[in-house]
Design a protein around this motif. Sequence first.
Motif, PDB file in Angstrom:
ATOM      1  N   GLY A 107       0.798  -1.283  -0.145  1.00  0.00           N
ATOM      2  CA  GLY A 107       0.084   0.020  -0.152  1.00  0.00           C
ATOM      3  C   GLY A 107       0.909   1.208  -0.118  1.00  0.00           C
ATOM      4  N   ASP A 108       0.453   2.127  -0.760  1.00  0.00           N
ATOM      5  CA  ASP A 108       1.257   3.345  -0.884  1.00  0.00           C
ATOM      6  C   ASP A 108       1.591   4.219   0.743  1.00  0.00           C
ATOM      7  N   ALA A 109       0.372   4.021   1.429  1.00  0.00           N
ATOM      8  CA  ALA A 109       0.782   4.649   2.765  1.00  0.00           C
ATOM      9  C   ALA A 109       1.473   3.935   3.756  1.00  0.00           C
ATOM     10  N   ASN A 110       1.426   2.368   3.253  1.00  0.00           N
ATOM     11  CA  ASN A 110       2.237   1.691   4.189  1.00  0.00           C
ATOM     12  C   ASN A 110       3.874   1.539   4.442  1.00  0.00           C
ATOM     13  N   PRO A 111       4.507   1.615   5.454  1.00  0.00           N
ATOM     14  CA  PRO A 111       5.912   1.631   5.446  1.00  0.00           C
ATOM     15  C   PRO A 111       6.552   0.618   4.774  1.00  0.00           C
ATOM     16  N   GLN A 112       6.033  -0.625   4.586  1.00  0.00           N
ATOM     17  CA  GLN A 112       6.759  -1.915   4.024  1.00  0.00           C
ATOM     18  C   GLN A 112       5.853  -2.513   3.244  1.00  0.00           C
ATOM     19  N   GLU A 113       6.428  -3.440   2.455  1.00  0.00           N
ATOM     20  CA  GLU A 113       5.853  -4.368   1.665  1.00  0.00           C
ATOM     21  C   GLU A 113       4.816  -5.304   2.445  1.00  0.00           C
ATOM     22  N   ASP A 114       3.792  -5.680   1.773  1.00  0.00           N
ATOM     23  CA  ASP A 114       2.736  -6.576   2.405  1.00  0.00           C
ATOM     24  C   ASP A 114       3.454  -7.916   2.715  1.00  0.00           C
ATOM     25  N   GLN A 115       3.209  -8.416   4.084  1.00  0.00           N
ATOM     26  CA  GLN A 115       4.044  -9.503   4.549  1.00  0.00           C
ATOM     27  C   GLN A 115       3.835 -10.921   3.622  1.00  0.00           C
ATOM     28  N   ARG A 116       2.596 -11.166   3.178  1.00  0.00           N
ATOM     29  CA  ARG A 116       2.260 -12.341   2.302  1.00  0.00           C
ATOM     30  C   ARG A 116       2.142 -11.969   0.830  1.00  0.00           C
ATOM     31  N   PRO A 117       2.799 -12.995  -0.052  1.00  0.00           N
ATOM     32  CA  PRO A 117       2.724 -12.637  -1.529  1.00  0.00           C
ATOM     33  C   PRO A 117       1.322 -13.054  -1.758  1.00  0.00           C
ATOM     34  N   VAL A 118       0.861 -12.337  -2.787  1.00  0.00           N
ATOM     35  CA  VAL A 118      -0.531 -12.630  -3.426  1.00  0.00           C
ATOM     36  C   VAL A 118      -0.415 -13.529  -4.449  1.00  0.00           C
ATOM     37  N   PRO A 119      -1.076 -14.848  -4.245  1.00  0.00           N
ATOM     38  CA  PRO A 119      -1.180 -15.641  -5.438  1.00  0.00           C
ATOM     39  C   PRO A 119      -2.030 -15.283  -6.582  1.00  0.00           C
ATOM     40  N   TYR A 120      -1.615 -15.584  -7.879  1.00  0.00           N
ATOM     41  CA  TYR A 120      -2.337 -15.391  -8.877  1.00  0.00           C
ATOM     42  C   TYR A 120      -4.001 -15.796  -8.792  1.00  0.00           C
ATOM     43  N   ALA A 121      -4.215 -16.799  -7.969  1.00  0.00           N
ATOM     44  CA  ALA A 121      -5.516 -17.499  -7.800  1.00  0.00           C
ATOM     45  C   ALA A 121      -6.514 -16.246  -7.000  1.00  0.00           C
ATOM     46  N   ASP A 122      -5.732 -15.253  -6.262  1.00  0.00           N
ATOM     47  CA  ASP A 122      -6.525 -14.311  -5.499  1.00  0.00           C
ATOM     48  C   ASP A 122      -6.658 -12.953  -6.227  1.00  0.00           C
ATOM     49  N   PHE A 123      -6.006 -12.758  -7.489  1.00  0.00           N
ATOM     50  CA  PHE A 123      -6.013 -11.841  -8.241  1.00  0.00           C
ATOM     51  C   PHE A 123      -7.552 -11.407  -8.860  1.00  0.00           C
ATOM     52  N   ALA A 124      -7.894 -10.161  -8.711  1.00  0.00           N
ATOM     53  CA  ALA A 124      -9.098  -9.761  -9.086  1.00  0.00           C
ATOM     54  C   ALA A 124      -9.075  -9.140 -10.346  1.00  0.00           C
ATOM     55  N   GLY A 125      -7.886  -8.295 -10.540  1.00  0.00           N
ATOM     56  CA  GLY A 125      -8.014  -7.445 -11.499  1.00  0.00           C
ATOM     57  C   GLY A 125      -6.978  -6.220 -11.386  1.00  0.00           C
ATOM     58  N   LYS A 126      -7.067  -5.406 -12.664  1.00  0.00           N
ATOM     59  CA  LYS A 126      -6.043  -4.154 -12.658  1.00  0.00           C
ATOM     60  C   LYS A 126      -6.937  -2.918 -12.323  1.00  0.00           C
ATOM     61  N   VAL A 127      -6.566  -2.047 -11.458  1.00  0.00           N
ATOM     62  CA  VAL A 127      -7.232  -0.712 -11.437  1.00  0.00           C
ATOM     63  C   VAL A 127      -7.017   0.025 -12.650  1.00  0.00           C
ATOM     64  N   GLN A 128      -8.315   0.328 -13.473  1.00  0.00           N
ATOM     65  CA  GLN A 128      -8.118   1.053 -14.707  1.00  0.00           C
ATOM     66  C   GLN A 128      -8.373   2.390 -14.456  1.00  0.00           C
TER      67      GLN A 128
END
Length: 186
Positions: A107-128
Amino acid sequence: MDQRKKKNSPVAAACSALGTILLIMLAAVCLPLTVPRMFGYHIYTVISGSMEPAIPVGSLLYIQKVQPEDILEQDVIAYYGGKDGTAVIIHRVVENRVLMGEFITKGDANPQEDQRPVPYADFAGKVQLAIPAAGNAAQAVSGFPGKVSAACLIGAAVLLQAAGAWVRDEWIKNQKTTKSVNQKPR
């Protein structure tokens, strides 16, 4: 028969115009929430500040399903996460690990990367597209009170159109009666 244009009642014209304006306003509010869905977009409202300032709380987001392999660094994506896996999270891609089938996000406002990688299976789409503050309005319109308000606006527009038609008909009858009374036999 008189071929000149008949003058319309100002009240009838005002009723018809107001009814038409109400319908146009309702369409202007509803179309951005319905038409994109026909083209495969999902629409969400941002409820947390993890992507501020780029995407503020209350923004309306249009998400399009794309191939996860086509996502680049710095793209903003939507994915399913949270404890039950049904929350939609919007974060920026730091890395797309195509061979592993996962994203590293932050998240842009978060100080560090998310703890867990996001698997492709959880991918919903790209913000257009992100429209600041429009999400709050969308939530209001799509909720129960908004739907009741929309139904009332449609009813009011129909009643105004009917009242305009009735006044116009009465005006025309009155005009014909007035002309026949004012005409003197020869």
